[in-house]
Design a protein around this motif. Structure first.
Motif, PDB file in Angstrom:
ATOM      1  N   SER A   1       0.844  -1.285   0.055  1.00  0.00           N
ATOM      2  CA  SER A   1       0.079  -0.005  -0.008  1.00  0.00           C
ATOM      3  C   SER A   1       0.840   1.205  -0.045  1.00  0.00           C
ATOM      4  O   SER A   1       0.481   2.193  -0.592  1.00  0.00           O
ATOM      5  CB  SER A   1      -0.865   0.038   1.295  1.00  0.00           C
TER       6      SER A   1
ATOM      7  N   GLY B   1       1.051   3.412  -5.754  1.00  0.00           N
ATOM      8  CA  GLY B   1       0.159   4.688  -5.707  1.00  0.00           C
ATOM      9  C   GLY B   1      -0.492   4.480  -7.083  1.00  0.00           C
ATOM     10  O   GLY B   1      -1.478   5.378  -7.331  1.00  0.00           O
TER      11      GLY B   1
ATOM     12  N   SER C   1      -4.721   5.401  -6.923  1.00  0.00           N
ATOM     13  CA  SER C   1      -4.771   5.705  -5.683  1.00  0.00           C
ATOM     14  C   SER C   1      -6.156   6.929  -5.341  1.00  0.00           C
ATOM     15  O   SER C   1      -6.317   7.046  -4.392  1.00  0.00           O
ATOM     16  CB  SER C   1      -3.656   6.084  -4.849  1.00  0.00           C
TER      17      SER C   1
ATOM     18  N   THR D   1      -9.394   2.460  -2.002  1.00  0.00           N
ATOM     19  CA  THR D   1      -9.353   2.897  -3.283  1.00  0.00           C
ATOM     20  C   THR D   1      -8.708   1.583  -4.152  1.00  0.00           C
ATOM     21  O   THR D   1      -8.529   0.535  -3.651  1.00  0.00           O
ATOM     22  CB  THR D   1      -8.289   3.765  -3.594  1.00  0.00           C
TER      23      THR D   1
ATOM     24  N   SER E   1      -5.974   1.225  -5.442  1.00  0.00           N
ATOM     25  CA  SER E   1      -4.775   0.715  -4.909  1.00  0.00           C
ATOM     26  C   SER E   1      -4.707  -0.156  -3.737  1.00  0.00           C
ATOM     27  O   SER E   1      -3.803  -1.066  -3.873  1.00  0.00           O
ATOM     28  CB  SER E   1      -3.850   2.011  -4.594  1.00  0.00           C
ATOM     29  N   HIS E   2      -5.323   0.077  -2.799  1.00  0.00           N
ATOM     30  CA  HIS E   2      -5.609  -0.703  -1.828  1.00  0.00           C
ATOM     31  C   HIS E   2      -6.048  -2.200  -1.847  1.00  0.00           C
ATOM     32  O   HIS E   2      -5.704  -3.341  -1.384  1.00  0.00           O
ATOM     33  CB  HIS E   2      -6.633  -0.256  -0.809  1.00  0.00           C
TER      34      HIS E   2
END
Length: 193
Positions: free
Chosen positions: A37, A41, A44, A66, A68-69
């Motif tokens: 995480s 990015g 994100s 997001t 990204s997560h």
């Protein structure tokens, strides 16, 4: 001396070993998720709540999540599952008893090469991401972190030690995978009796 069996017939030691290794693998999952995480990015700014269709499901879980997560979580699960899957095959097929005989079959050589390739990708993913987190302390520009951490700063100033620590975490993940799989097989064997 054998430990006393539990009421269901399962020995306490095997259950404790499985729970202990499961907790350690859970901690490794959290560590890798946090690392991925921090270093990833990609997308994100795209919230999963905004996605059409399945967005409502993600809003119920966490409205700040997001893409990204989600990608970081999937990579962390992949990093945890691959060593465990490889060790599971090694133990279930008894490859550790006679590796030369198993590798004598050309198909098994292909399986071994594919398994080593996938494991190499996991090892590189873990090592590069952990080292990126360390190196962000010493680089300037957009990748520089604003949080100062004395340990990360020390590892960033000692590049060789930083690489060693990153590789060591990947090796620990592999060893924990072996311990978790052995504990599961040990419990399965005791319950089958």
């Amino acid at each position: 001396m054998q430990p006393p069996p539990m009421p269901g017939g399962a020995p306490i030691a095997e259950i404790a070993a499985l729970v202990g290794t499961g907790c350690l693998k859970g901690c490794m999952l959290v560590l890798l998720f946090g690392t991925y995480s921090e270093t990833m990015g990609m997308m994100s700014n795209v919230y999963l709540c905004d996605l059409p269709g399945a967005g409502g499901i993600f809003c119920g879980i966490d409205d700040e999540m997001t893409v990204s997560h989600l990608l970081a979580f999937l990579l962390a699960v992949f990093s945890i599952a691959v060593p465990m899957a490889i060790w599971s095959e090694v133990i279930s097929r008894g490859i550790y008893r006679d590796p030369k005989a198993w590798l004598a079959d050309p198909t098994n050589k292909i399986y071994a090469i594919l398994a080593l390739g996938v494991y190499g990708l996991v090892f590189a993913l873990e090592t590069v991401n952990l080292y990126t987190l360390i190196a962000r302390q010493s680089v300037g520009g957009p990748f520089q972190t604003t949080d100062t951490n004395p340990m990360m700063e020390f590892l960033a100033n000692n590049q060789g030690l930083g690489v060693f620590v990153a590789a060591l975490v990947a090796i620990v993940n592999t060893v924990l995978g072996l311990l978790a799989v052995r504990a599961a097989y040990s419990l399965k064997t005791k319950l089958a009796r």
